[in-house]
Design a protein around this motif. Structure first.
Motif, short mmCIF file in Angstrom:
data_model
loop_
_atom_site.label_atom_id
_atom_site.label_comp_id
_atom_site.label_asym_id
_atom_site.label_seq_id
_atom_site.Cartn_x
_atom_site.Cartn_y
_atom_site.Cartn_z
N GLU A 157 7.15 5.07 4.38
CA GLU A 157 8.28 4.89 5.29
C GLU A 157 8.76 6.21 5.87
O GLU A 157 9.38 6.23 6.94
N GLY A 158 8.49 7.32 5.20
CA GLY A 158 8.95 8.61 5.66
C GLY A 158 7.92 9.41 6.43
O GLY A 158 8.19 10.55 6.83
N HIS A 159 6.74 8.82 6.66
CA HIS A 159 5.69 9.56 7.35
C HIS A 159 5.84 9.41 8.87
O HIS A 159 5.95 8.29 9.38
N PRO A 160 5.84 10.51 9.62
CA PRO A 160 6.01 10.42 11.08
C PRO A 160 4.86 9.67 11.75
O PRO A 160 3.70 9.81 11.35
N VAL A 161 5.18 8.89 12.76
CA VAL A 161 4.19 8.15 13.55
C VAL A 161 4.20 8.71 14.97
O VAL A 161 5.26 8.81 15.59
N SER A 162 3.03 9.05 15.48
CA SER A 162 2.91 9.69 16.79
C SER A 162 2.72 8.66 17.89
O SER A 162 1.90 7.74 17.76
N GLY A 163 3.44 8.83 19.00
CA GLY A 163 3.33 7.91 20.11
C GLY A 163 2.40 8.36 21.21
O GLY A 163 2.20 7.64 22.19
N ASP A 164 1.79 9.54 21.09
CA ASP A 164 0.86 10.02 22.11
C ASP A 164 -0.36 10.63 21.43
O ASP A 164 -0.31 11.04 20.26
N ALA A 165 -1.45 10.71 22.17
CA ALA A 165 -2.73 11.10 21.61
C ALA A 165 -2.74 12.55 21.12
O ALA A 165 -3.22 12.85 20.02
N ALA A 166 -2.24 13.47 21.93
CA ALA A 166 -2.31 14.89 21.57
C ALA A 166 -1.54 15.17 20.28
O ALA A 166 -2.02 15.90 19.40
N THR A 167 -0.36 14.59 20.16
CA THR A 167 0.43 14.79 18.93
C THR A 167 -0.26 14.17 17.74
O THR A 167 -0.27 14.73 16.64
N ALA A 168 -0.87 13.00 17.94
CA ALA A 168 -1.56 12.32 16.84
C ALA A 168 -2.77 13.11 16.35
O ALA A 168 -3.02 13.21 15.14
N VAL A 169 -3.54 13.68 17.27
CA VAL A 169 -4.71 14.47 16.88
C VAL A 169 -4.28 15.73 16.13
O VAL A 169 -4.87 16.09 15.10
#
Length: 205
Positions: free
Chosen positions: A123-135
């Motif tokens: 529940e505390g792990h950040p979720v990225s909404g865009d590809a660059a941030t996720a990579v």
């Protein structure tokens, strides 16, 4: 000194992470035969592409969970589709965004529950909404798990519960089995992500 049993597993992990990162970020990727194939960085549209109806993905919290999901897990403005047990059957098809978020979360949390404070939660792990941030997040999470691996000696590899990660079999298995399991997670989710990129590129207008 890296324990001899860990050396091939660490080499396999490094190869899997490097190949997946190259496949997502470019400018070249390993085509499998050692040659370098040009590839562009993954776009946000690819990252969130739903090739079939009712995919599970990552979504803005204001939009709520997708079909058959009951919650958005993680923290931040975005969350990842999830459901309490029993999970939907058949399992929903998941987007690159969902798979990459799941993979990064697993690496980050397992690292914390092996050499960190052992308190990190899904529940505390950040979720990225865009590809660059996720990579970029995946690269950081992969590096955190690698650091945890380098801390293991022969005794740790045989220790049941050396990792206290609460969402897997870590409490019942020797640590070397967990290391193997994480490798196959990176390998098979990496292959899935690569295939979805291929399908996106080959889709009909």
């Amino acid at each position: 000194m890296i324990p001899p049993r860990l050396v091939p597993l660490l080499e396999q992990y490094d190869f899997a992470c490097e190949r997946l990162t190259g496949r997502m970020a470019g400018p070249v990727m390993d085509s499998g035969d050692g040659s370098e194939t040009p590839v562009g960085p993954m776009t946000d549209d690819e990252y969130l592409w739903e090739p079939v109806p009712d995919c599970w993905s990552v979504r803005r919290r204001t939009d709520g969970p997708g079909a058959r999901a009951t919650l958005l897990t993680g923290t931040g403005d975005w969350g990842r589709d999830a459901a309490s047990h029993p999970h939907p059957f058949p399992p929903p098809f998941t987007t690159i965004a969902w798979r990459l978020s799941h993979l990064g979360e697993m690496l980050s949390l397992r690292a914390d529950h092996t050499v960190g404070e052992r308190r990190a939660t899904r529940e505390g792990h950040p979720v990225s909404g865009d590809a660059a941030t996720a990579v970029a997040a995946f690269e950081a999470d992969a590096a955190a798990w690698r650091k945890a691996l380098l801390s293991a000696d022969e005794a740790a590899l045989d220790t049941v519960g050396h990792s206290t990660y609460p969402y897997g079999s870590d409490a019942e298995d020797p640590f070397v089995d967990i290391v193997w399991w994480v490798n196959q997670e990176v390998l098979h989710h990496g292959a899935e992500i690569a295939l979805i990129r291929d399908l996106y590129r080959a889709r009909r207008p």
